[in-house]
Design a protein around this motif. Structure first.
Motif, PDB file in Angstrom:
ATOM      1  N   ASP A 131       0.826  -1.207   0.000  1.00  9.56           N
ATOM      2  CA  ASP A 131       0.000   0.000   0.000  1.00  9.56           C
ATOM      3  C   ASP A 131       0.867   1.267   0.000  1.00  9.56           C
ATOM      4  N   PHE A 132       1.362   1.610  -1.168  1.00 12.02           N
ATOM      5  CA  PHE A 132       2.224   2.781  -1.300  1.00 12.02           C
ATOM      6  C   PHE A 132       1.439   4.081  -1.118  1.00 12.02           C
ATOM      7  N   ASN A 133       0.145   4.067  -1.420  1.00 12.24           N
ATOM      8  CA  ASN A 133      -0.673   5.266  -1.231  1.00 12.24           C
ATOM      9  C   ASN A 133      -0.781   5.647   0.238  1.00 12.24           C
ATOM     10  N   TYR A 134      -1.052   4.668   1.088  1.00 12.25           N
ATOM     11  CA  TYR A 134      -1.176   4.950   2.526  1.00 12.25           C
ATOM     12  C   TYR A 134       0.165   5.402   3.095  1.00 12.25           C
ATOM     13  N   THR A 135       1.233   4.747   2.664  1.00  4.09           N
ATOM     14  CA  THR A 135       2.567   5.155   3.102  1.00  4.09           C
ATOM     15  C   THR A 135       2.831   6.592   2.684  1.00  4.09           C
ATOM     16  N   TYR A 136       2.473   6.937   1.456  1.00  3.11           N
ATOM     17  CA  TYR A 136       2.656   8.300   0.975  1.00  3.11           C
ATOM     18  C   TYR A 136       1.892   9.303   1.844  1.00  3.11           C
ATOM     19  N   GLU A 137       0.651   8.984   2.169  1.00  6.24           N
ATOM     20  CA  GLU A 137      -0.152   9.880   3.012  1.00  6.24           C
ATOM     21  C   GLU A 137       0.529  10.124   4.366  1.00  6.24           C
ATOM     22  N   LEU A 138       0.955   9.043   5.014  1.00  3.93           N
ATOM     23  CA  LEU A 138       1.592   9.170   6.332  1.00  3.93           C
ATOM     24  C   LEU A 138       2.914   9.920   6.248  1.00  3.93           C
ATOM     25  N   VAL A 139       3.731   9.578   5.262  1.00  2.00           N
ATOM     26  CA  VAL A 139       5.035  10.220   5.117  1.00  2.00           C
ATOM     27  C   VAL A 139       4.861  11.706   4.815  1.00  2.00           C
ATOM     28  N   SER A 140       3.921  12.041   3.950  1.00  2.00           N
ATOM     29  CA  SER A 140       3.680  13.456   3.626  1.00  2.00           C
ATOM     30  C   SER A 140       3.264  14.250   4.861  1.00  2.00           C
ATOM     31  N   LYS A 141       2.362  13.682   5.628  1.00  2.00           N
ATOM     32  CA  LYS A 141       1.902  14.359   6.846  1.00  2.00           C
ATOM     33  C   LYS A 141       3.063  14.511   7.839  1.00  2.00           C
ATOM     34  N   GLY A 142       3.831  13.451   8.016  1.00  2.00           N
ATOM     35  CA  GLY A 142       4.978  13.512   8.920  1.00  2.00           C
ATOM     36  C   GLY A 142       6.002  14.533   8.475  1.00  2.00           C
TER      37      GLY A 142
END
Length: 157
Positions: A131-142
């Motif tokens: 799930d690269f989309n969810y990882t992207y969301e979390l990383v972007s927010k962080g």
């Protein structure tokens, strides 16, 4: 100059994604002359490899450059170079603490520690979850919260 190192397991999914996202955010705030960004892995399996195709795909989709990124392993000398060593999960923190040298300045934290009341405490590894989309969301927010923290701590506002 503030030096930031993002760390995950193999340096092909999460940490290069964070490096690329953070580099774009830093550039958009005209802070590239003040913040140096890199990434590394705790393991040596992928040294010299480009980011994973899933990471490249989502970064391409978001028009975020990862040009020139090649996986490398964390080295004890990174504690002499970097002001912030930012891990993606608890296991990365454990692995970092095994090679960590005693110092008095390097901030070693997980990326999601910078988010007030995060929904997750670890960034899941998309190498295993897919799930690269969810990882992207979390990383972007962080990354957004990390940049705000660094700007406040180093008077870059």
């Amino acid at each position: 100059m503030v030096h930031v190192l993002f760390v995950c397991l193999g340096n092909i999914c999460r940490s290069p994604m964070a490096e690329a996202i953070f580099r774009k955010m830093v550039a958009e705030e005209n802070l590239s002359d003040y913040i140096h960004i890199d990434s590394a892995g705790t393991g040596s399996w992928h040294i010299g490899a480009s980011p994973h195709e899933g990471t490249r795909g989502i970064l391409d989709e978001k028009d975020i450059s990862y040009e020139g990124q090649k996986a490398r392993q964390v080295h004890v000398n990174d504690w002499d170079t970097f002001d912030y060593i930012i891990a993606m999960d608890d296991q990365n923190m454990k692995d970092l603490n095994k090679v960590r040298q005693a110092d008095n300045h390097t901030v070693v934290k997980k990326l999601l520690d910078f988010i007030p009341h995060p929904e997750e405490t670890n960034v899941p590894d998309p190498y295993f979850t897919g799930d690269f989309n969810y990882t992207y969301e979390l990383v972007s927010k962080g990354c957004k919260h990390l940049l705000q923290y660094i700007k406040e701590q180093h008077y870059l506002n």
